[in-house]
Design an enzyme around this catalytic site. Structure first.
Site: not given
Ligand code: AMP
Length: 122
Positions: A34-35, A92, A100-101, A105, A107
Site C-alpha cells: 500500500d502506498i 472495505n 476509495e478504489v 482488494h 488489505h
Molecule cells: P480502500 O479505502 O479500501 O479502497 O483502500 C485503497 C487503498 O489503496 C488505500 O489504502 C491507499 O493507500 C491505496 N492506494 C491508492 N493508490 C495506490 C497506489 N498507487 N499504490 C498502492 N496503494 C495505493
C-alpha cells in the site's frame, strides 16, 4: 452497484500503466505494498479480474478466480512471514465501508498489535 470503472488506479496498475511495489503475482492475483501504509506491513491483494467489490467478486467471479485469490493470500502471508504473529484482513466496500478504489482488494495489515477494529461511532 456502480459499473466497473476501468480507469481506477488498480486497473491501471494491472495494465502496467502505473508502477507499484509488487511482491507477488500469479494467474489470478497480484499483491503490492500500500502506498500509504497504516501498519508496518500493509499489502493489498487484488484479483486480476474486473470486480468492483467483495460483493461483486463473490457473486460474479468463477470458482477458479475465487480460489485463486484466496490461494494468493496464503502465498503472500507465507512470503511475509506474518501468520505466527497474526494479521488483519480488511475488504472495505462502498461508501459506508470507506472504499476509495473501486477494484476489489484485500488489505493485509501486520507487524504490530493492531488493537480493536476502528469503530469511532456505533
Ligand atoms: P480502500 O479505502 O479500501 O479502497 O483502500 C485503497 C487503498 O489503496 C488505500 O489504502 C491507499 O493507500 C491505496 N492506494 C491508492 N493508490 C495506490 C497506489 N498507487 N499504490 C498502492 N496503494 C495505493
Amino acid at each position: 452497484m456502480a459499473a466497473y470503472d476501468s480507469n481506477n488506479i488498480f486497473a491501471k496498475i494491472l495494465r502496467g500503466e502505473i508502477p507499484c511495489n509488487k511482491i507477488y503475482e500469479d494467474d489470478f492475483a497480484i499483491a503490492f505494498h500500500d502506498i500509504t501504509p497504516k501498519a508496518p506491513v500493509h499489502v493489498l491483494v487484488i484479483p486480476k479480474g474486473s470486480y468492483v467489490s467483495i460483493a461483486d467478486f463473490s457473486r460474479e467471479a468463477t470458482a477458479a478466480e475465487i480460489a485463486g485469490l484466496y490461494k494468493a493470500v496464503a502465498k503472500v502471508v507465507e512470503q511475509l512471514g506474518i501468520e505466527e504473529g497474526g494479521f488483519r484482513t480488511i475488504a472495505n466496500t462502498g461508501l459506508n465501508g470507506g472504499q476509495e478504489v473501486p477494484h476489489f482488494h484485500l488489505h493485509i495489515l501486520a507487524g504490530r498489535v493492531l488493537g480493536p477494529m476502528v469503530m469511532p461511532k456505533v
